[in-house]
Scaffold this motif. Sequence first.
Motif, PDB file in Angstrom:
ATOM      1  N   THR A  52      13.501  49.229   8.163  1.00 57.29           N
ATOM      2  CA  THR A  52      14.392  48.082   8.662  1.00 57.29           C
ATOM      3  C   THR A  52      14.704  47.440   6.969  1.00 57.29           C
ATOM      4  OG1 THR A  52      12.440  46.652   8.417  1.00 57.29           O
ATOM      5  CG2 THR A  52      13.021  47.485  10.693  1.00 57.29           C
ATOM      6  N   ALA A  53      15.608  46.476   6.932  1.00 58.19           N
ATOM      7  CA  ALA A  53      15.898  45.900   5.701  1.00 58.19           C
ATOM      8  C   ALA A  53      16.094  44.328   6.008  1.00 58.19           C
ATOM      9  CB  ALA A  53      17.093  46.497   5.195  1.00 58.19           C
ATOM     10  N   ASP A  54      15.806  43.816   4.867  1.00 61.75           N
ATOM     11  CA  ASP A  54      15.900  42.231   5.139  1.00 61.75           C
ATOM     12  C   ASP A  54      17.147  41.819   4.646  1.00 61.75           C
ATOM     13  OD1 ASP A  54      16.263  42.048   2.290  1.00 61.75           O
ATOM     14  OD2 ASP A  54      14.189  41.524   1.976  1.00 61.75           O
ATOM     15  N   ALA A  55      17.722  40.407   4.804  1.00 59.22           N
ATOM     16  CA  ALA A  55      18.766  39.757   4.659  1.00 59.22           C
ATOM     17  C   ALA A  55      19.567  40.274   3.337  1.00 59.22           C
ATOM     18  CB  ALA A  55      19.029  38.498   4.896  1.00 59.22           C
ATOM     19  N   MET A  56      18.698  40.655   2.399  1.00 57.43           N
ATOM     20  CA  MET A  56      19.041  40.888   0.997  1.00 57.43           C
ATOM     21  C   MET A  56      19.494  42.680   0.877  1.00 57.43           C
ATOM     22  SD  MET A  56      19.640  38.142  -0.294  1.00 57.43           S
ATOM     23  CE  MET A  56      19.934  38.465  -1.966  1.00 57.43           C
ATOM     24  N   GLY A  57      18.997  43.227   1.922  1.00 63.01           N
ATOM     25  CA  GLY A  57      19.372  44.648   1.774  1.00 63.01           C
ATOM     26  C   GLY A  57      17.952  45.345   1.516  1.00 63.01           C
ATOM     27  N   LEU A  58      16.820  44.781   1.048  1.00 62.78           N
ATOM     28  CA  LEU A  58      15.528  45.478   0.591  1.00 62.78           C
ATOM     29  C   LEU A  58      14.907  46.051   1.910  1.00 62.78           C
ATOM     30  CD1 LEU A  58      13.832  45.899  -1.682  1.00 62.78           C
ATOM     31  CD2 LEU A  58      12.294  43.752  -1.008  1.00 62.78           C
ATOM     32  N   PRO A  59      14.947  47.535   1.744  1.00 68.12           N
ATOM     33  CA  PRO A  59      14.400  48.344   2.668  1.00 68.12           C
ATOM     34  C   PRO A  59      12.983  48.272   2.838  1.00 68.12           C
ATOM     35  CG  PRO A  59      15.069  49.630   1.242  1.00 68.12           C
ATOM     36  CD  PRO A  59      15.516  48.351   0.716  1.00 68.12           C
ATOM     37  N   SER A  60      12.229  48.466   4.138  1.00 62.97           N
ATOM     38  CA  SER A  60      10.907  48.831   4.316  1.00 62.97           C
ATOM     39  C   SER A  60      10.718  49.712   5.297  1.00 62.97           C
ATOM     40  CB  SER A  60      10.107  47.330   4.346  1.00 62.97           C
ATOM     41  OG  SER A  60      10.341  46.939   5.448  1.00 62.97           O
ATOM     42  N   GLY A  85       9.234  42.302  12.193  1.00 62.72           N
ATOM     43  CA  GLY A  85       9.982  41.307  13.134  1.00 62.72           C
ATOM     44  C   GLY A  85      10.894  40.295  12.371  1.00 62.72           C
ATOM     45  N   ARG A  86      10.427  39.869  11.100  1.00 61.27           N
ATOM     46  CA  ARG A  86      11.189  39.106  10.291  1.00 61.27           C
ATOM     47  C   ARG A  86      12.209  39.533   9.774  1.00 61.27           C
ATOM     48  NH1 ARG A  86       5.986  38.128   8.126  1.00 61.27           N
ATOM     49  NH2 ARG A  86       6.770  39.018   6.250  1.00 61.27           N
ATOM     50  N   GLU A  87      12.309  40.823   9.421  1.00 61.75           N
ATOM     51  CA  GLU A  87      13.403  41.644   9.082  1.00 61.75           C
ATOM     52  C   GLU A  87      14.405  41.865  10.048  1.00 61.75           C
ATOM     53  OE1 GLU A  87      11.457  43.804   4.965  1.00 61.75           O
ATOM     54  OE2 GLU A  87      12.041  45.257   6.636  1.00 61.75           O
ATOM     55  N   LEU A  88      14.114  42.371  11.240  1.00 58.17           N
ATOM     56  CA  LEU A  88      14.883  42.463  12.624  1.00 58.17           C
ATOM     57  C   LEU A  88      15.493  41.179  12.936  1.00 58.17           C
ATOM     58  CD1 LEU A  88      12.738  45.062  14.457  1.00 58.17           C
ATOM     59  CD2 LEU A  88      14.763  45.388  13.248  1.00 58.17           C
ATOM     60  N   ARG A  89      14.807  40.005  12.683  1.00 59.71           N
ATOM     61  CA  ARG A  89      15.657  38.907  13.221  1.00 59.71           C
ATOM     62  C   ARG A  89      16.857  38.747  11.968  1.00 59.71           C
ATOM     63  NH1 ARG A  89      10.603  37.108  14.087  1.00 59.71           N
ATOM     64  NH2 ARG A  89      10.257  36.000  12.182  1.00 59.71           N
ATOM     65  N   GLU A  90      16.610  38.821  10.661  1.00 59.90           N
ATOM     66  CA  GLU A  90      17.467  38.853   9.793  1.00 59.90           C
ATOM     67  C   GLU A  90      18.695  39.920   9.679  1.00 59.90           C
ATOM     68  OE1 GLU A  90      15.348  38.720   6.177  1.00 59.90           O
ATOM     69  OE2 GLU A  90      14.324  37.148   6.434  1.00 59.90           O
ATOM     70  N   ASN A  91      18.275  40.860  10.097  1.00 55.50           N
ATOM     71  CA  ASN A  91      19.194  42.080  10.035  1.00 55.50           C
ATOM     72  C   ASN A  91      18.772  43.194  11.182  1.00 55.50           C
ATOM     73  OD1 ASN A  91      20.944  44.090   9.380  1.00 55.50           O
ATOM     74  ND2 ASN A  91      19.688  44.806   7.566  1.00 55.50           N
ATOM     75  N   PRO A  92      19.543  43.119  12.492  1.00 60.41           N
ATOM     76  CA  PRO A  92      19.245  43.634  13.562  1.00 60.41           C
ATOM     77  C   PRO A  92      19.331  44.909  13.498  1.00 60.41           C
ATOM     78  CG  PRO A  92      20.825  41.959  14.230  1.00 60.41           C
ATOM     79  CD  PRO A  92      20.322  41.813  12.851  1.00 60.41           C
ATOM     80  N   LYS A  93      19.419  45.848  12.441  1.00 61.91           N
ATOM     81  CA  LYS A  93      19.775  46.959  12.505  1.00 61.91           C
ATOM     82  C   LYS A  93      18.684  47.924  11.927  1.00 61.91           C
ATOM     83  CE  LYS A  93      24.379  47.070  13.027  1.00 61.91           C
ATOM     84  NZ  LYS A  93      25.301  47.828  13.862  1.00 61.91           N
ATOM     85  N   ALA A  94      18.228  49.093  12.434  1.00 61.93           N
ATOM     86  CA  ALA A  94      17.148  49.864  12.157  1.00 61.93           C
ATOM     87  C   ALA A  94      17.577  51.398  12.201  1.00 61.93           C
ATOM     88  CB  ALA A  94      15.949  49.710  13.163  1.00 61.93           C
ATOM     89  N   SER A  95      16.463  52.270  11.600  1.00 60.09           N
ATOM     90  CA  SER A  95      16.625  53.603  11.841  1.00 60.09           C
ATOM     91  C   SER A  95      15.273  54.294  12.155  1.00 60.09           C
ATOM     92  CB  SER A  95      17.051  54.019  10.301  1.00 60.09           C
ATOM     93  OG  SER A  95      17.028  55.648  10.412  1.00 60.09           O
ATOM     94  N   LEU A  96      15.209  55.089  12.869  1.00 65.30           N
ATOM     95  CA  LEU A  96      13.864  55.843  13.169  1.00 65.30           C
ATOM     96  C   LEU A  96      13.900  57.125  13.100  1.00 65.30           C
ATOM     97  CD1 LEU A  96      13.781  54.667  17.118  1.00 65.30           C
ATOM     98  CD2 LEU A  96      12.720  53.432  15.156  1.00 65.30           C
TER      99      LEU A  96
END
Length: 213
Positions: A52-60, A85-96
């Motif tokens: 996931t990534a936060d609103a600033m684009g920092l991934p985790s 969960g917080r990051e998905l609220r800010e940026n609802p995109k993800a990779s698996l």
Amino acid sequence: MSHMFEAKRREYTQGGLRRADLAKNPFDQFANWYDQVEAAGVTDPTAMVLATADAMGLPSQRIVLLKHLDQSGFVFYTHLASRKGRELRENPKASLLFPWHSLDRQVKVTGTVELVDLQMATDYFASRPRQSQLAAWSSAQSDVISSRQVLLDAYDRMEEQFAGTEVPMPENWGGYRVRPEAIEFWQGGEFRLHDCFRYRLQGRAWVVDRLAP
């Protein structure tokens, strides 16, 4: 301190992947591969790396477990107030990423994320072992704690609080569905000439491309 990894290599010899081998639908292709992985005795075949990534684009990244799959996507469950969960609220995109190393295979999924409906999450929570249900109440996931004893004490309090009753689902717990926009199937090949096919959603149809390794 340094470590040298340049000489660490092996050949990938589990076999190739050809377009004729592919199912028309990426979900069917995933199911086919999953059945083979499970039959091969791969440890934790449902384990997947969630990025996931936060609103600033920092991934985790972290490993979660796949709990449901259908034509609408891949589902996992977690604490909604956790970092993911917080990051998905800010940026609802993800990779698996499914790292099935022992078969020289990887599957990568990218897409948008949504919460599953409350009934689906509640039904799944009710199916979990009681100890896991209590643990969900005991841990404020991703928060800083001073020691493991904090967790153990919280667990004991929850065990006492719900003694003799069913454990309800916490309000800050639920499920996410990753709706794929693309799914890549990677099969290791000799001489680093790997095989990789990407299913890409175009309108309502899946288009398949071979990608250079």
